[in-house]
Design a protein around this motif. Structure first.
Motif, PDB file in Angstrom:
ATOM      1  N   LYS A  77      17.633 -46.157  30.863  1.00  0.00           N
ATOM      2  CA  LYS A  77      16.898 -46.786  29.769  1.00  0.00           C
ATOM      3  C   LYS A  77      15.533 -46.133  29.588  1.00  0.00           C
ATOM      4  O   LYS A  77      14.870 -45.769  30.556  1.00  0.00           O
ATOM      5  CB  LYS A  77      16.694 -48.279  30.049  1.00  0.00           C
ATOM      6  N   ALA A  78      15.142 -46.021  28.323  1.00  0.00           N
ATOM      7  CA  ALA A  78      13.823 -45.478  27.977  1.00  0.00           C
ATOM      8  C   ALA A  78      13.094 -46.475  27.085  1.00  0.00           C
ATOM      9  O   ALA A  78      13.713 -47.173  26.275  1.00  0.00           O
ATOM     10  CB  ALA A  78      13.965 -44.138  27.267  1.00  0.00           C
ATOM     11  N   LEU A  79      11.781 -46.537  27.223  1.00  0.00           N
ATOM     12  CA  LEU A  79      10.954 -47.464  26.455  1.00  0.00           C
ATOM     13  C   LEU A  79       9.810 -46.698  25.813  1.00  0.00           C
ATOM     14  O   LEU A  79       9.150 -45.878  26.464  1.00  0.00           O
ATOM     15  CB  LEU A  79      10.392 -48.553  27.373  1.00  0.00           C
ATOM     16  N   VAL A  80       9.567 -46.987  24.527  1.00  0.00           N
ATOM     17  CA  VAL A  80       8.440 -46.380  23.809  1.00  0.00           C
ATOM     18  C   VAL A  80       7.618 -47.507  23.181  1.00  0.00           C
ATOM     19  O   VAL A  80       7.973 -48.021  22.118  1.00  0.00           O
ATOM     20  CB  VAL A  80       8.908 -45.407  22.711  1.00  0.00           C
ATOM     21  N   PRO A  81       6.540 -47.939  23.821  1.00  0.00           N
ATOM     22  CA  PRO A  81       5.680 -48.948  23.201  1.00  0.00           C
ATOM     23  C   PRO A  81       4.843 -48.336  22.089  1.00  0.00           C
ATOM     24  O   PRO A  81       4.432 -47.175  22.174  1.00  0.00           O
ATOM     25  CB  PRO A  81       4.807 -49.427  24.363  1.00  0.00           C
ATOM     26  N   GLY A  82       4.594 -49.106  21.020  1.00  0.00           N
ATOM     27  CA  GLY A  82       3.869 -48.565  19.878  1.00  0.00           C
ATOM     28  C   GLY A  82       4.646 -47.441  19.228  1.00  0.00           C
ATOM     29  O   GLY A  82       4.106 -46.375  18.934  1.00  0.00           O
ATOM     30  N   CYS A  83       5.926 -47.683  18.945  1.00  0.00           N
ATOM     31  CA  CYS A  83       6.831 -46.596  18.541  1.00  0.00           C
ATOM     32  C   CYS A  83       6.659 -46.150  17.104  1.00  0.00           C
ATOM     33  O   CYS A  83       7.151 -45.086  16.721  1.00  0.00           O
ATOM     34  CB  CYS A  83       8.272 -47.027  18.766  1.00  0.00           C
TER      35      CYS A  83
END
Length: 281
Positions: A77-83
């Motif tokens: 899993k990958a997460l990008v906050p403020g995408c």
């Protein structure tokens, strides 16, 4: 005479100047409504593309082999906050990860979902590893959510992300929220995961304010070795590195790689650095 891009950034700075930290997350949608989006470059950052390619050995394959050979591999899993519009989320999904993009702006998330549904997505974001070689595209999901609250985790199969990518998220936050940013990164990153930071804008003096707020290499180091702990600043807004240093706290992240980006968006050329962080083992 100010350049057009400078005028837009000044309007952005003034928009947030008098807002308390707790109210700033909700103010980004107004920028999308007014089409004041200088952070939107229309494509994934080339520095992230190069990072995924050059560090493939460190990052490993984007899925974990199952204990039971009869079952399909579990995708990381990958997460990008403020995408924003989600270009980097789509890139991570093409690399094989189940990628999640967060933003507090309704319009940003709507635009990201539209981008994900465009008919040319397959050609723009082709899977890095073909399905026949055990790869294929991961899922890309966009969530209107607050990074600092747990509600979105119900949609991401919990926390413990294998990759978290931060480009313009930290520099968009008011300085008062930086310790919370570091603590949250530590809490959400899996024990073997990688936090990838594209350090921007290092060329901007912190005293000039923001967003985007000027950052330094030393600030990342101080925040991530003591997640959740306040840092001290001098009169110019630069973090004060105490003589003798400060020990690493529980949950600390350590930098395992850092280099100057050979390719990046035009605005960061000559100044962007990539740093990669992991939990201490």
């Amino acid at each position: 005479m100010a350049k057009p891009d400078q005028d837009v950034r000044e309007r952005l700075r003034q928009h947030f100047a008098d807002l308390p930290p707790e109210d700033q997350a909700g103010a980004w949608n107004a920028m999308w409504q007014q089409n004041i989006t200088p952070w939107d470059r229309g494509l994934p950052n080339p520095a992230l593309i190069d990072t995924l390619t050059n560090l493939s050995g460190m990052l490993g394959r984007p899925f974990k082999d199952p204990d039971d050979p009869s079952k399909s591999p579990r995708r990381k899993k990958a997460l990008v906050p403020g995408c924003g519009r989600g270009y980097d989320v789509l890139l991570l999904a093409a690399a094989g990860y189940n990628a999640y993009g967060l933003d507090t702006s309704t319009l940003a998330i709507s635009s990201a979902q539209d981008l994900a549904n465009e008919p040319d997505r397959d050609s723009k974001y082709a899977p890095a590893i073909p399905s026949e070689e055990g790869g294929g595209r991961g899922e890309a999901e966009f969530l209107e959510a607050d990074f600092f609250k747990d509600a979105f985790l119900a949609h991401t199969d919990g926390g413990e992300f294998d990759i978290i990518y931060d480009y313009t998220f930290l520099c968009a936050l008011p300085p008062a929220l930086r310790p919370a940013w570091a603590k949250r990164m530590s809490d959400l990153l899996s024990p073997t995961g990688h936090l990838i930071c594209l350090e921007f804008p290092l060329k901007k003096e912190p005293r000039l304010g923001g967003p985007p707020h000027g950052l330094t290499c030393e600030l990342y180091e101080q925040l991530l070795k003591q997640p959740g702990t306040e840092v001290k600043y001098d009169s110019g807004g630069y973090v004060i590195v105490e003589e003798g240093g400060v020990g690493r706290a529980d949950g600390a992240l350590t930098r395992v790689a850092r280099w100057k980006a050979e390719r990046t968006h035009e605005v960061g050329k000559g100044g962007d650095y990539v740093s990669v962080w992991m939990h201490l083992r």
